[in-house]
Design a protein around this motif. Structure first.
Motif, PDB file in Angstrom:
ATOM      1  N   PHE A   1      93.376  52.257 116.415  1.00 56.65           N
ATOM      2  CA  PHE A   1      94.592  51.539 116.067  1.00 56.65           C
ATOM      3  C   PHE A   1      95.798  52.101 116.802  1.00 56.65           C
TER       4      PHE A   1
ATOM      5  N   TRP B   1      89.932  41.840 114.765  1.00 59.13           N
ATOM      6  CA  TRP B   1      90.675  42.421 115.874  1.00 59.13           C
ATOM      7  C   TRP B   1      89.690  43.017 116.856  1.00 59.13           C
ATOM      8  N   ASN B   2      89.724  42.552 118.080  1.00 60.82           N
ATOM      9  CA  ASN B   2      88.866  43.098 119.126  1.00 60.82           C
ATOM     10  C   ASN B   2      89.646  44.153 119.904  1.00 60.82           C
ATOM     11  N   THR B   3      89.176  45.385 119.845  1.00 62.41           N
ATOM     12  CA  THR B   3      89.801  46.491 120.560  1.00 62.41           C
ATOM     13  C   THR B   3      88.789  47.068 121.540  1.00 62.41           C
TER      14      THR B   3
ATOM     15  N   ARG C   1      87.282  43.975 111.172  1.00 62.51           N
ATOM     16  CA  ARG C   1      87.688  42.872 110.306  1.00 62.51           C
ATOM     17  C   ARG C   1      88.837  43.343 109.411  1.00 62.51           C
TER      18      ARG C   1
ATOM     19  N   ASN D   1     100.253  47.469 122.990  1.00 63.86           N
ATOM     20  CA  ASN D   1      99.992  46.033 123.089  1.00 63.86           C
ATOM     21  C   ASN D   1     101.270  45.214 122.961  1.00 63.86           C
TER      22      ASN D   1
ATOM     23  N   ASP E   1      91.001  38.396 109.632  1.00 60.08           N
ATOM     24  CA  ASP E   1      90.886  38.178 111.067  1.00 60.08           C
ATOM     25  C   ASP E   1      90.037  39.291 111.653  1.00 60.08           C
TER      26      ASP E   1
ATOM     27  N   HIS F   1      95.747  50.667 120.163  1.00 63.13           N
ATOM     28  CA  HIS F   1      96.081  49.251 120.062  1.00 63.13           C
ATOM     29  C   HIS F   1      97.585  49.051 119.885  1.00 63.13           C
TER      30      HIS F   1
END
Length: 231
Positions: A12, A162-164, A170, A19, A160, A15
């Motif tokens: 995270f 989250w693709n990291t 999820r 981003n 949702d 991310h």
């Protein structure tokens, strides 16, 4: 809902640090609304890995940082100045602070994870000094309605993926109309002094042109500046 942040850990941080939506949209907008913070006692409510708290401290605030995720707190302690008070607390539950302890509360992209938002705002009101402010950012309420359908006026749990680079996670959160969110704040006693629908930072256009176009044409997040009236 916050437990996924224990799982994400440093993923995270990677991310959020760079981003488009965090580094070049929410963070600069929230800090702009917060304004001059030098000499203020500031609570970063839902600090995550400490990105906002770090900048607030750099700008001269005395920062206390709280989060529900032990892993995010571990990361924050490694990043933040040693004088920063970093401790675990869960929004929506009683906060471990005296009445009127802070001049400013920053709650960035956190309130939509809080099950009892009314209780969270009531605690913000209690620990804020008269004349103090809360700066809250959250997902714009039209976003999930347009993406997921149903009634705009629903209050419901959503999720949702989250693709990291470190994998897919999820994430669950609360969807609610603007009226419900603002009533939770005003019922606690706050006055709404500003509602901001931020535009993306100009730097986003070069690095993330598709995100810039999307956020330039329609809102992604919103910011509420809440005021506790002077006694």
């Amino acid at each position: 809902m916050w437990q996924i942040y224990d799982e994400m850990g440093t993923a995270f941080l990677a991310h959020a640090e760079r981003n488009a939506y965090n580094a070049l949209y929410d963070r600069p907008a929230v800090l702009a609304v917060a304004g001059e913070v030098s000499g203020l006692d500031v609570l970063d409510a839902g600090c995550g890995p400490g990105l906002y708290a770090e900048e607030l401290a750099r700008r001269g605030a005395s920062v206390t940082a709280i989060d529900a995720s032990e892993e995010q707190l571990r990361i924050a302690r490694e990043r933040l100045p040693i004088a920063t008070d970093v401790r675990r607390a869960v929004l929506g539950e009683p906060l471990p602070f005296d009445d009127a302890a802070f001049d400013l509360i920053v709650c960035a992209l956190v309130i939509h994870y809080v099950a009892d938002r009314e209780a969270a705002f009531a605690e913000f009101y209690r620990v804020l000094r008269p004349g103090g402010r809360v700066v809250v950012s959250t997902q714009h309420p039209t976003i999930d309605w347009l993406r997921k359908g149903g009634s705009y006026f629903d209050v419901k749990e959503e999720d949702d993926v989250w693709n990291t680079p470190q994998g897919a996670y999820r994430v669950r959160y609360w969807r609610e109309p603007l009226t419900t969110l603002t009533e939770a704040a005003t019922d606690a006693g706050f006055l709404i002094s500003r509602l901001v629908e931020p535009l993306p930072d100009a730097a986003m256009k070069a690095d993330f042109p598709e995100d810039w176009k999307q956020l330039h044409d329609g809102p992604g997040f919103l910011i509420l500046e809440l005021l506790k009236a002077s006694a």
